[in-house]
Design an enzyme around this catalytic site. Structure first.
Site, PDB file in Angstrom:
ATOM      1  N   ASP A  35      10.076  31.017  -5.020  1.00 21.13           N
ATOM      2  CA  ASP A  35      11.079  31.260  -6.055  1.00 21.13           C
ATOM      3  C   ASP A  35      12.326  31.929  -5.490  1.00 21.13           C
ATOM      4  OD1 ASP A  35      10.960  30.315  -8.637  1.00 21.13           O
ATOM      5  OD2 ASP A  35      10.774  32.303  -9.521  1.00 21.13           O
ATOM      6  N   ASP A 419      -0.474  36.775 -17.645  1.00 19.73           N
ATOM      7  CA  ASP A 419      -1.881  36.405 -17.483  1.00 19.73           C
ATOM      8  C   ASP A 419      -2.689  36.718 -18.744  1.00 19.73           C
ATOM      9  OD1 ASP A 419      -1.471  39.078 -17.138  1.00 19.73           O
ATOM     10  OD2 ASP A 419      -2.561  39.261 -15.254  1.00 19.73           O
TER      11      ASP A 419
END
Length: 718
Positions: A35, A419
């Site tokens: 990224d 998550d």
């Protein structure tokens, strides 16, 4: 990935452990998400792909464990055990030399990357590196290994290795890690489209080469496998000496809480070391249990009397070993309500033109077609060049606009702890999850090696919980009428409300100082009945703690460090996360957290080492306040004689108990490696002194009266 905080050598070891996994190479693909668009990461992966051609056959030939070379060569074990091949010693020495040379090449790349040229980086062909501007660059994909990427030294096929850097443009919200994960879901669907996905962080090396087979035992189970959305593996820390380790604070959660959740609807997703079913990532509901067949025609064994139906035996399909994809931000294939059968072009065209699919998944006909495939088939749509063109399209920064990515599909946006949110949404769709703890841990992960970095990590988790608590996805009111069970809901509520306990914890750490400064004891005298209830409650809590220690294998010393870290994290990271989370959600104020670096810093490699961070101000203030209170209480007892020592002892123990929990800060501040700025200590002392003087001045325990003070004259008026 930020190569300065996420070292390329660590990433390379994780990739090598994936490529050497004990699974058919043609069914494994490894996707690495960069990224940060760093050329250093790209070059490091290129070197890794070349070294993998030697490392992978070596591991499979001699059944090496673990298969990350850094960890394997660092283990102090007798490597000759159970090795009967006479060539092993010679090949091992040669491989170790190869790895040392590989390390040198990677470290050389890192050294060169520290000085960026003024005109930016250029590739070997002389063209500028597309990612020179980290915030404004096109999408980049490079296939290093695979069908067209060469074979290993033995001429065998290697798993596919793919470098991915999604497009970045100004004024676009790229959704950080969750956005990168969703981009990899789409890329993997276009290129390989495997039905299962293993998600790993860059430092989460595979420790057990058979870990994928362990997961497939659950996912392919004929009774419960179809309803399983993911298999979560236990998280084990590595690389820290026992006298430095505070990471064992997670042992109770890993060995007790997660196993308990496995008996309800399954464990929560903890962000890494998890095998997903791609179907669940695409937002599909869990398959419902089929109702038993009706008994309309059960009087005839094989046929109905009027020739309406004939029930023959269906041909059994041969079981295929599922394809697998693994990344450091990676994902796998899906099964859907309808499937594309080869040759049925009309049905395929209907799915591609379906506006519901376009609205939900975006305008990529190839990706939408891949959703319809089952059993891991790869969509045939031209050569590799055309596949890469479509893969570049699905990682463009505008692809997710007006779609359900991040809302109902893929990793869910809205929290830095994506998550918990993603696992919660899957459970709300009726899926269950499975907890797997093989005898040999499936993964090993390194952890921050000093207290300050650990607090940064805890702050990130707490901030994410606050964001979920104040969003529409809060388990208190979201997901009713779906497939979420009540006990599972309670577990998610517990996972997002724990930062709020920091408020009473700060009060608890302040009260002992108040007692010593005012001379009053805040705990009232208890009656016999109330005392019995108090003793019973204390005994239950104590027994629970002892049982958790025994079940999780935590020693007394480790338990005490856990208690210290719980208090330190509660009054610093959790307390700050509560207020910053409220400002972020209610006022829209951006809060930037610092990613904890896993780089080995020898100068700060033990538990008590401190680095500058704003998280230190509150616990330091509480520590100084209690020290001042202890000095004031002892001084008062010395001045007032022997009788004043009795009431003082209870208050003194109360305050010393708090100081012992905050002892790591005291040791860090007076240690020779201390880097805490003087301004932190000055502010802490000023705040503690101010509140001490203010409380003594107010003294709320004294009776207040607006009238004249009445004194007893001593005369008997009767």
């Amino acid at each position: 990935m930020d190569p300065l905080k996420e070292p390329p050598l660590v990433t390379a070891n994780t990739v090598l452990s994936i490529l050497a996994i004990d699974y058919p190479a043609e069914k494994v693909s490894c996707y690495v998400s960069d990224d940060g668009a760093a050329m250093l990461t790209f070059e490091a992966l290129s070197e890794t792909s070349e070294f993998a051609k030697k490392w992978v056959p070596f591991c499979k030939k001699f059944n090496i464990e673990p298969r990350a070379p850094e960890r394997y060569f660092a283990e102090k074990i007798n490597f000759l055990d159970d090795k009967v091949q006479p060539s092993f010693v010679k090949e091992r020495r040669a491989m170790k030399r190869e790895y040392e040379e590989f390390r040198v090449r990677i470290n050389t790349l890192v050294a060169k990357s520290r000085k960026v040229p003024e005109e930016g980086w250029t590739m070997q062909d002389g063209t500028p590196w597309p990612g020179n501007n980290v915030r404004d660059h096109p999408g980049m994909i490079q296939v290093f290994l695979g069908e067209t990427g060469g074979c290993d030294m033995d001429g065998k096929e290697l798993p596919r290795l793919v470098y991915v850097s999604r497009e970045k443009r100004p004024k676009f919200n790229h959704q950080k890690k969750a956005g990168a994960l969703n981009a990899l879901v789409r890329v993997s669907a276009v290129l390989s489209n495997a039905p299962f996905v293993l998600n790993l962080d860059y430092n989460h090396c595979i420790n057990n080469s058979k870990v994928v087979r362990e997961a497939m035992c659950f996912m392919m189970d004929p009774l419960l496998g179809k309803g399983a959305s993911y298999v979560q593996f236990s998280q084990r820390f590595d690389g820290i000496a026992s006298d430095e380790q505070y990471a064992n604070q997670t042992n109770g959660f890993i060995d007790i809480n997660m196993k308990g959740l496995d008996g309800i609807q399954g464990p929560t997703y903890i962000g890494t070391g998890c095998v997903f079913r791609r179907q669940a990532l695409y937002g599909f509901d869990s398959p419902r249990k089929k109702k038993p067949p009706t008994k309309t025609c059960n009087c005839w064994p094989k046929w109905c009397c009027f020739g309406c139906c004939f029930m023959g035996k269906r041909k059994k399909k041969k079981l295929k070993k599922p394809k697998f994809e693994i990344t450091e931000t990676s994902h796998r294939k899906v099964h859907s309500e309808s499937s594309i059968v080869e040759g049925k072009e009309d049905e395929t065209s209907a799915h591609l033109s379906n506006p519901k699919f376009v609205k939900k998944y975006g305008q990529s006909p190839i990706f939408i077609a891949s959703i319809q495939l089952v059993d891991g088939e790869t969509l045939k749509h031209g050569n590799l060049a055309s596949q890469l063109t479509e893969a570049i399209h699905v990682i463009s920064c505008g692809y997710e606009e007006k779609t359900e990515w991040g809302k109902e599909v893929g990793w869910i946006y809205g929290s830095v702890t994506e998550d918990i949110l993603t696992g919660f949404k899957m459970h709300c769709h009726g899926w269950r999850s499975i907890y797997c703890t093989p005898r040999r841990p499936g993964f090993k992960v390194s952890t921050p090696r000093n207290l300050s970095n650990g607090l940064q990590q805890v702050f990130q988790w707490a901030l994410g919980s606050i964001e979920i608590f104040m969003s529409k996805h809060c388990p208190l009111w979201y997901g009713y009428g779906g497939g979420l069970k009540w006990l599972q809901r309670i577990s998610y509520i517990n996972a997002i409300v724990y930062p709020w306990t920091s408020i009473p914890l700060v009060v608890y750490c302040t009260l002992p100082a108040i007692c010593l400064l005012t001379g009053k004891f805040i705990i009232p005298e208890l009656s016999n009945a109330a005392g019995m209830w108090f003793v019973s409650l204390f005994f239950c809590i104590f027994t629970t703690s002892v049982l958790e220690m025994r079940w999780s294998g935590v020693t007394v010393d480790e338990w005490w460090r856990n208690e210290q870290f719980w208090v330190i994290g509660g009054v610093s990271a959790h307390f700050l996360a509560v207020f910053l989370g409220m400002f972020k959600v209610l006022a829209g104020v951006k809060t930037n957290f610092i990613v904890a670096s896993k780089v080995d810093d020898k100068e700060h490699s033990n538990m008590f080492a401190l680095k500058w961070t704003t998280l230190l101000i509150i616990p330091t203030t509480l520590l100084v306040l209690n020290i001042i209170a202890v000095v004031a209480g002892v001084s008062y007892a010395i001045n007032n004689g022997f009788e004043s020592w009795g009431p003082l002892l209870g208050k003194l123990l109360f305050s010393l108990w708090v100081i012992l929990h905050l002892y790591p800060f005291l040791k860090g501040m007076i240690g020779r490696h201390n880097r805490t700025p003087t301004i932190v200590l000055v502010w802490a002392i000023l705040l503690a002194s101010f509140f001490s003087v203010l409380w003594v001045k107010i003294d709320p325990f004294l009776p207040k009266s607006d009238g004249p003070i009445l004194e007893e004259c001593g005369l008997d008026c009767n």
